[in-house]
Design a protein around this motif. Sequence first.
Motif, PDB file in Angstrom:
ATOM      1  N   LEU A   1      80.559  36.160  62.315  1.00 26.00           N
ATOM      2  CA  LEU A   1      80.837  37.377  61.548  1.00 26.00           C
ATOM      3  C   LEU A   1      81.320  37.083  60.135  1.00 26.00           C
ATOM      4  O   LEU A   1      81.535  38.011  59.350  1.00 26.00           O
ATOM      5  N   GLY A   2      81.524  35.789  59.824  1.00 28.66           N
ATOM      6  CA  GLY A   2      81.852  35.446  58.447  1.00 28.66           C
ATOM      7  C   GLY A   2      83.225  34.858  58.212  1.00 28.66           C
ATOM      8  O   GLY A   2      83.642  34.717  57.064  1.00 28.66           O
ATOM      9  N   ALA A   3      83.952  34.477  59.286  1.00 30.75           N
ATOM     10  CA  ALA A   3      85.212  33.761  59.087  1.00 30.75           C
ATOM     11  C   ALA A   3      84.907  32.394  58.477  1.00 30.75           C
ATOM     12  O   ALA A   3      83.853  31.806  58.725  1.00 30.75           O
ATOM     13  N   ASP A   4      85.826  31.894  57.672  1.00 30.83           N
ATOM     14  CA  ASP A   4      85.609  30.616  56.998  1.00 30.83           C
ATOM     15  C   ASP A   4      86.037  29.426  57.846  1.00 30.83           C
ATOM     16  O   ASP A   4      85.457  28.345  57.755  1.00 30.83           O
ATOM     17  N   ASP A   5      87.053  29.598  58.656  1.00 34.08           N
ATOM     18  CA  ASP A   5      87.530  28.527  59.519  1.00 34.08           C
ATOM     19  C   ASP A   5      88.451  29.159  60.545  1.00 34.08           C
ATOM     20  O   ASP A   5      88.709  30.364  60.509  1.00 34.08           O
ATOM     21  N   TYR A   6      88.929  28.357  61.478  1.00 33.21           N
ATOM     22  CA  TYR A   6      89.847  28.861  62.484  1.00 33.21           C
ATOM     23  C   TYR A   6      90.895  27.806  62.802  1.00 33.21           C
ATOM     24  O   TYR A   6      90.702  26.617  62.575  1.00 33.21           O
ATOM     25  N   VAL A   7      92.028  28.262  63.303  1.00 34.23           N
ATOM     26  CA  VAL A   7      93.077  27.396  63.833  1.00 34.23           C
ATOM     27  C   VAL A   7      93.402  27.904  65.226  1.00 34.23           C
ATOM     28  O   VAL A   7      93.598  29.103  65.422  1.00 34.23           O
ATOM     29  N   ALA A   8      93.450  26.989  66.206  1.00 34.66           N
ATOM     30  CA  ALA A   8      93.773  27.377  67.574  1.00 34.66           C
ATOM     31  C   ALA A   8      95.288  27.457  67.745  1.00 34.66           C
ATOM     32  O   ALA A   8      96.024  26.567  67.331  1.00 34.66           O
ATOM     33  N   LYS A   9      95.745  28.562  68.331  1.00 33.35           N
ATOM     34  CA  LYS A   9      97.168  28.727  68.627  1.00 33.35           C
ATOM     35  C   LYS A   9      97.474  28.167  70.023  1.00 33.35           C
ATOM     36  O   LYS A   9      96.637  28.277  70.915  1.00 33.35           O
ATOM     37  N   PRO A  10      98.642  27.576  70.223  1.00 35.71           N
ATOM     38  CA  PRO A  10      99.731  27.433  69.241  1.00 35.71           C
ATOM     39  C   PRO A  10      99.418  26.338  68.224  1.00 35.71           C
ATOM     40  O   PRO A  10      98.807  25.323  68.559  1.00 35.71           O
ATOM     41  N   CYS A  11      99.824  26.577  66.994  1.00 32.02           N
ATOM     42  CA  CYS A  11      99.655  25.570  65.946  1.00 32.02           C
ATOM     43  C   CYS A  11     100.951  25.498  65.137  1.00 32.02           C
ATOM     44  O   CYS A  11     101.771  26.413  65.184  1.00 32.02           O
TER      45      CYS A  11
END
Length: 226
Positions: free
Chosen positions: A93-103
Amino acid sequence: MNHVLLIDDDVELVTMFAEYLAQEGFAVTCVHNGQDGARAALSGEYAIAILDVMMPGTNGIDALRLIRAGSRIPVLMLTARGDDADRILGLELGADDYVAKPCTPRELTARVRAILRRTQAAPDNGTVLTVGKLAMYPEQRRVTWDGTPVELTSTEFNLLEVLARNAGRPVSKNELSEQGLGRPLARFDRNIDVHLSSLRHKLGPLADGRSCLQTIYRQGYQLIRD
């Protein structure tokens, strides 16, 4: 000062992230629901939005749809660890990156810096990258295909620029991650693959009908010179 928009209904977590980002020199605005977060992201006041997927009401995926309907602001998604479906859908959908929680706040800040470093790169005196029907204008972060504008997210632009500067030769996923995302490639990371799939749909075909972006077995991806 870079202004970060942090959208998450977990007030305690948001406060921790906001305090750390502020210590690192960022201005931070916190919003605790997706509807108001999307509205704020569309205001043009922020350099990047950090968006949690799991929120009541308008969740992060729906908020991302609203944002991408009217803005190319960089978006970093916060996803549940191991939830590949939401992760991939967010990227599509156009997100640039992601971080998995917990972080940790440190990891989150490093991802924010990597995205901003790429989207706010120094001007290059109007250089135009041309590969066949593709024309890239890095200073304006603008792309055309056969003269027609192509709307890309910031990460799609970054990855395409790396491929354009290396047109005619395969570029490994490690190189693409380092240069396009600003971070090493993580094990089982589908980020590059999803963004390149999106680019294939947005860019036109070559004269023979093939995609201009080719997967080279065990070598990576290549932008074909036509």
